[in-house]
Enzyme design. Structure first.
Site, PDB file in Angstrom:
ATOM      1  N   ASP A 292      59.434   3.047   7.097  1.00 27.10           N
ATOM      2  CA  ASP A 292      58.421   3.624   7.953  1.00 27.10           C
ATOM      3  C   ASP A 292      58.457   2.891   9.299  1.00 27.10           C
ATOM      4  O   ASP A 292      59.146   1.892   9.465  1.00 27.10           O
ATOM      5  CB  ASP A 292      57.038   3.514   7.277  1.00 27.10           C
ATOM      6  CG  ASP A 292      56.060   4.528   7.835  1.00 27.10           C
ATOM      7  OD1 ASP A 292      55.106   4.907   7.133  1.00 27.10           O
ATOM      8  OD2 ASP A 292      56.259   4.972   8.986  1.00 27.10           O
ATOM      9  N   GLU A 489      46.017   8.133   9.893  1.00 27.01           N
ATOM     10  CA  GLU A 489      46.340   6.850   9.269  1.00 27.01           C
ATOM     11  C   GLU A 489      45.129   5.923   9.236  1.00 27.01           C
ATOM     12  O   GLU A 489      44.007   6.364   8.987  1.00 27.01           O
ATOM     13  CB  GLU A 489      47.552   6.222   9.976  1.00 27.01           C
ATOM     14  CG  GLU A 489      48.788   7.129   9.927  1.00 27.01           C
ATOM     15  CD  GLU A 489      50.035   6.444  10.402  1.00 27.01           C
ATOM     16  OE1 GLU A 489      50.802   7.069  11.171  1.00 27.01           O
ATOM     17  OE2 GLU A 489      50.278   5.292  10.016  1.00 27.01           O
TER      18      GLU A 489
END
Ligand code: GLC
Length: 736
Positions: A292, A489
């Site tokens: 990521d 997020e």
């Protein structure tokens, strides 16, 4: 369509074979699409230097490279981070940008095309004008894997139409705590749902490469903290969080993205057991693993990345590293680690094989540039119609007292209010045009208010005021479109309260003060803590984050499309219950799987309601009964279980008592609570139950109501007590 131009390739090969045209010096086996992919990979790999191999493992952000960098450092991949777009931000501009980068990659000695990734998590959401579909939590409410696959195909066409060939989607997280800021990226709280909806992969591929993310356990962190720690046994981790990835692999997903989170204190980005032994070995994943965004920086818990973290990540099994800006440092550190023997060439070659295999399979060597025939699909009418259908199927009707829904299209007076009624940005949520999402007309679409106005007949008045000012008793219904403002997020983590904000509560109160029944349409990325306000609402619809096609919300409000949505997550009755999930014994406001229809077929409260005719239940079972009349009874009823019966009509005069047909062979006693409209709604009767002499020794309990009940309601039976199973129920009926 990135397809092999077989006819062109074959004719070219034939011509070359005939020697009519001199073979291009670089026309080597790996260029030959008629050869098997493994043969092409072997040939190409044999020609690559270490730097070329490391370049293939490096993914940089578009804003931190020049074309010369791409060529000079042999970069194998670029990405657009959330909201990272060319200017102007439109499909053609993206395609031109992509082709520019791609030509820089093709200018390298071996001409290996780059692969370009972007988060098209609910449509090609970085691109202005693209179709924005419901976020995954809404798609989970549809329970429609075929629809998800169709959406995958539509998204792939729009993505490919801009040149992008790799979608960092779907997120197959299993969201276990609604406090998590990425709850809306999950298809649901039980592994069965993300597993089912992984069908989207088969729509995305083979046009673009799909990504199963974030491996593994990102939705299971303690307190729902984003990038936090998932504290589970291996058996629990495998049972809850692994199944969607197993399904993704079964569907031949091309890439897997590693989670920022930790498992029992160890960061996934350095977890060789889970990545190499389990994902690649046991599960047989043959695609490539990508980290990521700066994910390898977190391995040692300190900012920035070190040689040790580069080594740990690559040796753990990460094949491509998403290192948006510090990609030069990454290349240098990895080169040193290989030259020192701390990362083997075998590991480097394995990573390259995986990456190159996907590039060959995508047809990038034959068709490296944008397929401009797909560019016009971006935001086209067909995709928007599909999105509208998905929006309608994602709506979950949770309360409909007095059948206030559906709204009448004709001869009506509707007052619409709320901050989310006329706001494309709010109804789309995070990951829309910008990473965190925005407010207002951020991209073309239909707001929920516009959808309402589009639906009503000329004989109906629709008034709108965001605050609710101006409403009066002349209106027949008020629609409050409220909820969450966009986030993505960790910015969306909510460790504290999970209720509506003050502005929304004020709007609803303003509407209520007029005496007009209020239907709340909740635009949110998760369930919210609304139990205390619910009794004052006539109706409640969970709209989730529908995206650009707000018409789909209106379609359900007016029954242009009948509601079929079912909750993909348990709806808390209090934030203090988090995490709350199906089967955990806690009593929700609305259970996983709950959703009302508009079936006008009500059932009278004053005739026997057979217990086994529930519309939803939790924890119980049915069995044959020996009671008078035969048929079935509901049993295995323990504290925390519940039964729900929709469309029970009490009429205009309140019931005064309820008869409950019970039998109990238990030593434990307990209480049956009759509630209206939710599992924690107002109690109208409490029926104490103790042993009746046996599980089929039936008796009828008569209980006076403690509160009035008129009109049409969903009747819930909830059960309290201190032991286990304590009663069977055969039927109940109310009396006036
Ligand atoms: C983000 C997200 C991930 C996304 C990636 C690239 O931080 O965690 O889902 O694909 O970075 O934008």
């Amino acid at each position: 369509m990135r397809t092999y131009r077989w006819s062109l390739a074959l004719s070219l090969a034939a011509v070359l074979a005939l020697g009519v045209v001199p073979a291009r010096a670089d026309h080597l086996p790996y260029h030959d699409p008629t050869l098997p992919v493994p043969t092409r990979v072997d040939d190409l790999l044999s020609r690559m230097t270490l730097d070329e191999k490391i370049g293939q493992m490096t993914q940089a952000e578009r804003g931190s490279v020049t074309n010369a960098d791409i060529t000079g450092f042999r970069l194998g991949s670029l990405l657009s981070g959330g909201g990272s777009a060319p200017s102007p931000n439109n499909a053609t501009s993206w395609a031109n940008m992509y082709d520019g980068f791609q030509n820089a990659a093709l200018a390298t000695p071996l001409g290996i095309p780059l692969i370009y990734g972007s988060d098209a998590v609910h449509g090609h959401n970085n691109v202005v004008g693209a179709t924005i579909f419901p976020h995954n939590i809404g798609l989970g409410a549809t329970r429609d894997p075929a629809l998800a696959q169709s959406i995958g195909r539509a998204v792939a066409e729009e993505v490919a139409g801009t040149g992008v060939d790799w979608n960092f989607a779907p997120c197959l997280c299993v969201a276990r705590n609604d406090r998590w800021g990425r709850t809306y990226e999950s298809f649901g709280e039980k592994p069965e749902l993300p597993t089912q909806m992984a069908s989207i992969i088969s729509g995305l591929q083979p046009l673009v490469l799909a990504t199963a993310k974030h491996y593994v356990g990102d939705g299971g962190t303690t307190n729902g903290t984003d990038q936090g720690n998932t504290q589970l046994t291996e058996a629990e981790l495998r049972a809850v969080h692994l199944p969607p990835f197993q399904e993704a692999i079964r569907r031949n997903v091309g890439s897997v993205m590693i989670s920022y989170s930790s498992w029992n204190g160890t960061k996934l980005h350095g977890h060789q057991y889970l990545i190499t032994t389990v994902l690649k070995g046991e599960l047989g994943f043959t695609g490539f693993v990508v980290s990521d965004w700066n994910g390898i920086d977190q391995i040692d818990g300190a900012p920035g990345f070190t040689a040790a973290e580069v080594r740990a990540a690559v040796n753990a099994g990460i094949d491509m590293v998403m290192v948006p800006t510090a990609w030069r440092a990454f290349i240098s550190l990895l080169r040193t680690e290989v030259q020192a023997g701390r990362v083997t060439m075998a590991r480097i070659d394995d990573a390259n094989r995986r990456i190159l295999t996907k590039k060959f399979e995508l047809g990038l060597f034959e068709r490296p540039l944008t397929d401009r025939t797909l560019t016009p699909t971006v935001g086209n009418a067909a995709h928007r119609a599909l999105a509208r259908q998905a929006v309608a199927k994602s709506q979950v009707v949770l309360k409909n007292a007095g059948n206030v829904l559906p709204l009448a299209r004709e001869n009506n007076r509707i007052f619409v209010a709320g901050k989310s009624a006329d706001n494309i940005g709010y109804q789309s949520g995070g990951w829309t045009i910008s990473w965190q999402g925005g407010s207002g007309a951020i991209t073309p679409g239909t707001t929920i208010l516009q959808g309402i106005r589009n639906t009503v007949a000329p004989s109906t008045v629709v008034s709108y005021n965001q605050s609710g000012a101006g409403i009066d008793s002349s209106y027949r219904v008020a629609v409050a479109v409220v909820g969450e403002t966009p986030y993505a997020e960790g910015a969306g983590d909510r460790p504290g309260a999970l209720g509506l904000d003050t502005a929304d509560l004020n709007v609803i109160n303003t509407l209520r003060a007029s005496g007009v029944p209020v239907v709340v349409v909740l635009v949110s990325g998760r369930p919210l803590d609304i139990a205390s306000q619910l009794p004052n609402w006539a109706g409640l619809v969970a709209a989730w984050l529908p995206g650009t096609e707000g018409q789909g919300v209106a379609d359900v409000l007016f029954n242009v499309v009948a509601p079929t949505g079912k909750l993909p997550v348990t709806w808390m009755s209090s934030a203090s219950q988090q995490p709350i999930n199906d089967g955990d014994g806690k009593t929700p406001l609305f259970p996983y799987g709950f959703g009302l229809s508009y079936s006008t077929a009500t059932r009278s409260a004053y005739s026997q309601v057979q217990a086994e005719t529930f519309d939803a239940q939790s924890g119980t079972q049915t069995e044959a009964t020996t009671d008078t009349g035969g048929g079935q009874n509901v049993g295995w009823i323990a504290p925390g279980d519940w039964l729900a019966y929709t469309n029970v009509d009490f009429g205009s005069v309140s019931a005064v008592s309820v008869l409950t047909r019970i039998a109990s062979g238990a030593t434990a006693s307990g209480t049956i609570q009759y509630r209206l409209d939710s599992a924690t709604g107002p109690i109208i009767a409490s029926v104490p139950v103790s042993n009746t002499g046996g599980w089929q020794s039936w008796t009828t309990a008569t209980t006076t109501l403690s509160a009035s009940a008129t009109g049409v309601h969903t009747v819930y039976l909830t059960f309290t007590g201190t032991g286990g199973d304590f009663t069977n129920i055969n039927w109940f009926l109310f009396q006036r």
